[in-house]
Scaffold this active site. Structure first.
Site, PDB file in Angstrom:
ATOM      1  N   THR A   1      49.312  51.075 106.427  1.00  0.00           N
ATOM      2  CA  THR A   1      48.376  51.404 107.509  1.00  0.00           C
ATOM      3  C   THR A   1      49.126  51.567 108.827  1.00  0.00           C
ATOM      4  OG1 THR A   1      47.891  49.049 107.848  1.00  0.00           O
ATOM      5  CG2 THR A   1      46.385  50.294 106.440  1.00  0.00           C
TER       6      THR A   1
ATOM      7  N   ARG B   1      39.556  49.327 101.499  1.00  0.00           N
ATOM      8  CA  ARG B   1      38.475  48.350 101.633  1.00  0.00           C
ATOM      9  C   ARG B   1      38.396  47.697 103.005  1.00  0.00           C
ATOM     10  NH1 ARG B   1      40.386  47.807  96.386  1.00  0.00           N
ATOM     11  NH2 ARG B   1      38.814  47.980  94.754  1.00  0.00           N
TER      12      ARG B   1
ATOM     13  N   ASP C   1      52.070  55.914  97.868  1.00  0.00           N
ATOM     14  CA  ASP C   1      52.563  56.894  98.846  1.00  0.00           C
ATOM     15  C   ASP C   1      54.067  57.151  98.780  1.00  0.00           C
ATOM     16  OD1 ASP C   1      53.687  54.604 100.234  1.00  0.00           O
ATOM     17  OD2 ASP C   1      51.718  54.291 101.153  1.00  0.00           O
TER      18      ASP C   1
ATOM     19  N   HIS D   1      50.298  50.975  90.619  1.00  0.00           N
ATOM     20  CA  HIS D   1      49.105  51.825  90.649  1.00  0.00           C
ATOM     21  C   HIS D   1      49.465  53.309  90.624  1.00  0.00           C
ATOM     22  CE1 HIS D   1      46.612  48.331  92.574  1.00  0.00           C
ATOM     23  NE2 HIS D   1      46.790  48.180  91.277  1.00  0.00           N
TER      24      HIS D   1
ATOM     25  N   SER E   1      45.604  42.356 100.121  1.00  0.00           N
ATOM     26  CA  SER E   1      44.439  41.464 100.176  1.00  0.00           C
ATOM     27  C   SER E   1      44.497  40.419  99.075  1.00  0.00           C
ATOM     28  CB  SER E   1      43.148  42.271 100.048  1.00  0.00           C
ATOM     29  OG  SER E   1      43.073  42.883  98.764  1.00  0.00           O
TER      30      SER E   1
ATOM     31  N   ASN F   1      50.079  38.841 106.083  1.00  0.00           N
ATOM     32  CA  ASN F   1      48.866  39.649 106.075  1.00  0.00           C
ATOM     33  C   ASN F   1      48.022  39.278 107.285  1.00  0.00           C
ATOM     34  OD1 ASN F   1      47.541  41.701 104.372  1.00  0.00           O
ATOM     35  ND2 ASN F   1      45.842  40.248 104.333  1.00  0.00           N
TER      36      ASN F   1
ATOM     37  N   ILE G   1      52.856  43.575 110.377  1.00  0.00           N
ATOM     38  CA  ILE G   1      53.940  43.580 109.407  1.00  0.00           C
ATOM     39  C   ILE G   1      55.212  44.155 110.011  1.00  0.00           C
ATOM     40  CG2 ILE G   1      54.698  44.608 107.220  1.00  0.00           C
ATOM     41  CD1 ILE G   1      51.650  44.436 106.409  1.00  0.00           C
TER      42      ILE G   1
END
Length: 251
Positions: A28, A36, A106, A123, A198, A222, A240
């Site tokens: 991010t 989410r 990514d 993933h 998360s 986090n 981060i």
């Protein structure tokens, strides 16, 4: 550097086999929205979750067309690694990174300079497509060029099957080899660093208790609370891109 960060830095300095687990939070800061969070893709548009559900994707051409438009417009193509990604590269250069398990799709870790051989993309990756019929893989950019040229749902050129990004959708099994490799890494690490996750999505979140069970230190970085904060040796609530370089140090 705060006393807590200095203590965690000491743990990293003493560690020999660090496993890093990264989630959406590390990306991010590169301008890629999470799913989410308060400004997440699914939070703002719950219908978008259909695009990530295998059953809907395979059954509904309109979902696939929407997915291809979404891929074209994704901010990921313009994103660059940030200080958090680069801090993990420093960890590798120091000879401490055993395995990097990422929930992200990514490939910014590889773009930052992390050895691809050390990365487990649990993933999958959005930078490739896979045919759901014959299994052929190809660079995503080739398919996007076809979409730009007017194909709103480009089929596989080899067999005519449905193309999908090489990511793990809801309703789709993880790659067994990737899952086994991630679990084995957690079982052999002496420090697990969970960054920007998360820790609610399994089986990735399950790496934390696995590492804890074998006696490894657990550090969570986090901005929001996670379900495993109470079993962690250290919890850092900070950006981060600021916290990770302080924890990892310099090459």
């Amino acid at each position: 550097m705060t006393d807590d960060l200095a203590t965690i830095r000491g743990w990293v300095d003493a560690a020999e086999r660090v496993v890093v687990l990264t989630g959406a939070g590390i990306s991010t800061e590169s301008g890629i929205p999470d799913f989410r969070g308060p400004q997440g893709v699914w939070t703002k548009n719950p219908g978008a979750e259909k695009m990530a559900t295998l059953q809907h994707y395979l059954a509904d051409p309109e979902v696939r067309k929407q997915s291809w438009r979404h891929r074209l417009e994704s901010p990921t193509w313009r994103a660059e690694p940030n200080e958090g990604h680069r801090a993990i590269v420093v960890l590798e250069r120091r000879g401490k990174l055993h395995t990097l398990v990422t929930q992200n799709i990514d490939e910014l870790h590889q773009k930052a300079g992390t050895d691809p051989a050390k990365v487990v993309e649990i993933h999958g990756t959005m930078r490739h497509v896979v045919c759901m019929s014959c299994g052929e893989r190809a660079p995503m950019e080739r398919a996007l060029e076809r979409v730009r040229a007017g194909e709103d749902d480009p089929p596989c050129r080899t067999c005519g099957g449905i193309l999908k990004s090489a990511t793990i959708s809801f309703g789709q099994n993880l790659v067994p080899d990737d899952l086994e490799r991630a679990q084995r890494a957690a079982e052999h690490c002496d420090l697990l660093l969970a960054v920007g996750s998360s820790l609610t999505v399994f089986p990735a979140a399950g790496l934390v208790p696995i590492a804890r069970a074998v006696g490894a230190r657990v550090v969570i970085v986090n901005e929001e609370p996670t379900p495993y904060d109470d079993i962690a040796d250290g919890v850092v609530r900070a950006r981060i891109g600021e916290a990770l370089p302080a924890i990892v140090g310099t090459a």
